[in-house]
Design an enzyme around this catalytic site. Structure first.
Site, PDB file in Angstrom:
ATOM      1  N   VAL A   1     -28.547  33.392 -31.409  1.00  0.00           N
ATOM      2  CA  VAL A   1     -29.244  32.166 -31.790  1.00  0.00           C
ATOM      3  C   VAL A   1     -30.620  32.552 -32.317  1.00  0.00           C
ATOM      4  O   VAL A   1     -31.388  33.242 -31.641  1.00  0.00           O
ATOM      5  CB  VAL A   1     -29.378  31.203 -30.598  1.00  0.00           C
ATOM      6  CG1 VAL A   1     -30.156  29.957 -31.017  1.00  0.00           C
ATOM      7  CG2 VAL A   1     -27.998  30.808 -30.072  1.00  0.00           C
ATOM      8  N   LYS A   2     -30.919  32.113 -33.527  1.00  0.00           N
ATOM      9  CA  LYS A   2     -32.193  32.473 -34.160  1.00  0.00           C
ATOM     10  C   LYS A   2     -33.276  31.466 -33.777  1.00  0.00           C
ATOM     11  O   LYS A   2     -33.113  30.260 -33.950  1.00  0.00           O
ATOM     12  CB  LYS A   2     -32.052  32.509 -35.679  1.00  0.00           C
ATOM     13  CG  LYS A   2     -31.195  33.654 -36.185  1.00  0.00           C
ATOM     14  CD  LYS A   2     -31.055  33.644 -37.693  1.00  0.00           C
ATOM     15  CE  LYS A   2     -32.270  34.216 -38.378  1.00  0.00           C
ATOM     16  NZ  LYS A   2     -32.044  34.393 -39.840  1.00  0.00           N
TER      17      LYS A   2
END
Length: 560
Positions: free
Chosen positions: A144-145
């Site tokens: 997850v960025k």
């Protein structure tokens, strides 16, 4: 210095310990088997995405249409539809890369998805969406960025503490990178206390590269001295090398040694934004100059193809001398007046703004497609009385001819404006920059003419002449005499030139979208033209600000 080319540069890069990731993902890439081919033939072992990539993906073909019409019929709102599209693509990407994930024991085979960039300043909302993305995609090899804003740092710690793997993105400064490494370690420490298996938590820290040179070079052009010019094109590599030095120091510290003893995995440095923006530089520079074992390089498709064709590796590993040279280079920037801290703060703001803009563009595209369902036309059906293909093609080609001739007329007027501005600036601070811009604008006009030839569109000479006359007429007073220059002329000309380049960029973007289905257009060439336009805009903005400051500042500079 690089060694001579090898037969398979990407294989050599992988053998040197660099993980090759692709900075692109679309349903076309997934459905057509291209991603699998890149894994087997181009040594790709990971994928990154961002809002700009997803906005571009929706312009490629019609593979999203059926799902969007269904979602529209179900009453989904735009944000829900965007969430569904992006998580579906990323989940499929994770599945394609799962064999790599298994083969590398979780080090690679990763696919990244970014939280909504509009949440970048909201810690709680970022945490909530990161958790939702993790659960919805539901694949072990997801990252997850989360942007490395100040608010994002606390979110990174909390998300890692919950056992979620993270790609920390939009890192520009060494100071912020130190905070990112601290946030990751704090999250791992909390995860250990909560009983999580630390070996299952992975992270990369995405340090952005090419944008640093774009902004620094713009400021060096504004300084305009030979000393400043000699410093161009080197800040991004220097900054990245110093970041790696910070990483090496971190993993040697007792705090990290205690975590690794508990099973923690390193947060690998990832080089992002590695597509070269300035065509004056080698197109593989941000790969070849950052060959460091244990790092990741995520490349846009054009850079990946360029490195596969003619990439080279350095003839030595990163040394203490390289680190010292990097430190000296940043000091030299400060000595000529480039505030590097302000550079990185500017880049963070602009990076977030760009992603927000792309997210809005993505939302608008999704909304239009969803509303297509209200016409009553179902996927696979035709309108009741469709126009014949021949008529449609003739109409489209005719409109495209009008469109491009209008841009050619504007390009002609713009070139005359650039020539006039360059002539007026002879011997002044902006002389060299405007000469360079004038040359580039002429080359771009020639490129447009060649594109029209490739498309079988003849230049409308009357429109070209009107463009030339319009620029001349814009210089006349009502009495018919050329106006005399005033200090304000520099400001107004810079603004006009900037608007012209932005209009040109819009034309390149239009043609780039058409290139997906029209084999008469060359996508890579249009990508280069777009990068050139971005570079020209940055140069003109520096010229505009300098002119406005000189002319419009109501107060003189304080005496020293």
């Amino acid at each position: 210095m690089s060694v001579p080319p090898v037969s398979d540069p990407l294989a050599a890069l992988s053998a040197a310990g660099v993980s090759v990731w692709l900075d692109d993902l679309s349903r076309e890439l997934l459905a057509g088997g291209e991603l699998e081919a890149l894994i087997t033939e181009r040594h790709v072992v990971g994928v990154t995405t961002n809002p700009t990539i997803f906005a571009s993906a929706l312009s490629k073909g019609d593979r999203y249409t059926e799902q969007l019409r269904r979602l529209g019929g179900e009453g989904a709102d735009v944000d829900d539809a965007v969430f569904a599209l992006t998580t579906d693509d990323v989940r499929r990407g994770c599945e394609v890369l799962d064999p790599v994930y298994r083969r590398t024991a979780g080090t690679d085979g990763r696919v990244s998805i970014e939280v909504d960039p509009r949440l970048a300043r909201d810690t709680t909302a970022t945490i909530d969406q990161a958790r939702k993305l993790w659960m919805t995609v539901d694949r072990e090899n997801l990252l997850v960025k989360i942007p490395a804003t100040r608010e994002g740092l606390a979110a990174i710690t909390e998300v890692v503490a919950q056992g979620i793997s993270v790609n920390v993105t939009l890192i520009f400064s060494l100071d912020r990178y130190q905070h990112v490494m601290d946030a990751y370690q704090s999250g791992l420490e909390q995860a250990r206390k909560a009983g999580h298996d630390l070996s299952g938590i992975r992270s990369v820290a995405s340090f952005f590269v090419s944008r640093v040179d774009t902004e620094v070079d713009r400021r060096l052009d504004a300084v305009g001295t030979p000393e400043a010019a000699a410093l161009k094109g080197k800040a991004a590599i220097a900054n990245a090398r110093l970041a790696y030095g910070a990483y090496e120091r971190m993993i040697a510290e007792p705090r990290w040694q205690a975590l690794t003893a508990a099973g923690a995995q390193v947060q690998r440095p990832l080089w992002a934004s590695t597509g070269v923006k300035d065509p004056a530089y080698p197109d593989t520079m941000y790969v070849s100059e950052l060959v460091i074992a244990g790092t990741v390089n995520t490349m846009p498709a054009t850079t990946l193809a360029a490195f596969a064709d003619h990439g080279t590796l350095p003839d030595h590993e990163l040394t203490a001398t390289d680190q010292a040279d990097a430190t000296a280079h940043l000091a030299a920037l400060e000595s000529v007046g480039v505030d590097f801290a302000d550079v990185t703060e500017t880049l963070e703001r602009e990076g977030l703004a760009k992603f927000e803009s792309s997210w809005q563009e993505l939302g608008l595209t999704v909304e239009r497609e969803m509303h297509g369902a209200s016409t009553g036309v179902q996927p696979g059906e035709e309108e009741a009385t469709p126009a014949s293909p021949g008529d449609g093609n003739r109409d489209s080609d005719g409109m495209l001819g009008i469109y491009l001739n209008d841009h050619l007329s504007g390009a002609t007027a713009g070139l005359e404006l650039f020539r006039r501005a360059a002539q007026a600036q002879k011997g002044r601070p902006d002389d060299a920059a405007l000469k360079e811009l004038t040359r580039a604008v002429k080359e771009d006009r020639d490129s447009l003419t060649q594109i029209m030839t490739d498309l079988g569109i003849s230049p409308d000479q009357s429109k070209v002449a009107l463009g030339w006359l319009a620029e001349k007429a814009g210089r006349l007073k009502p009495n018919g005499h050329l106006f005399s220059r005033s200090p304000l002329s520099d400001v107004l000309e810079a603004e006009s030139m900037l608007l012209g380049v932005q209009g040109k960029a819009a034309c390149w973007k239009t043609l780039r979208a058409l290139a997906e289905t029209d084999d008469r257009l060359y996508a890579e060439h249009l990508d280069t033209l777009l990068e050139r336009a971005e570079h020209q805009s940055a140069m003109l903005e520096a010229i505009r600000i300098a002119a406005a400051t000189r002319t419009l500042n109501p107060r003189p500079a304080p005496a020293r």
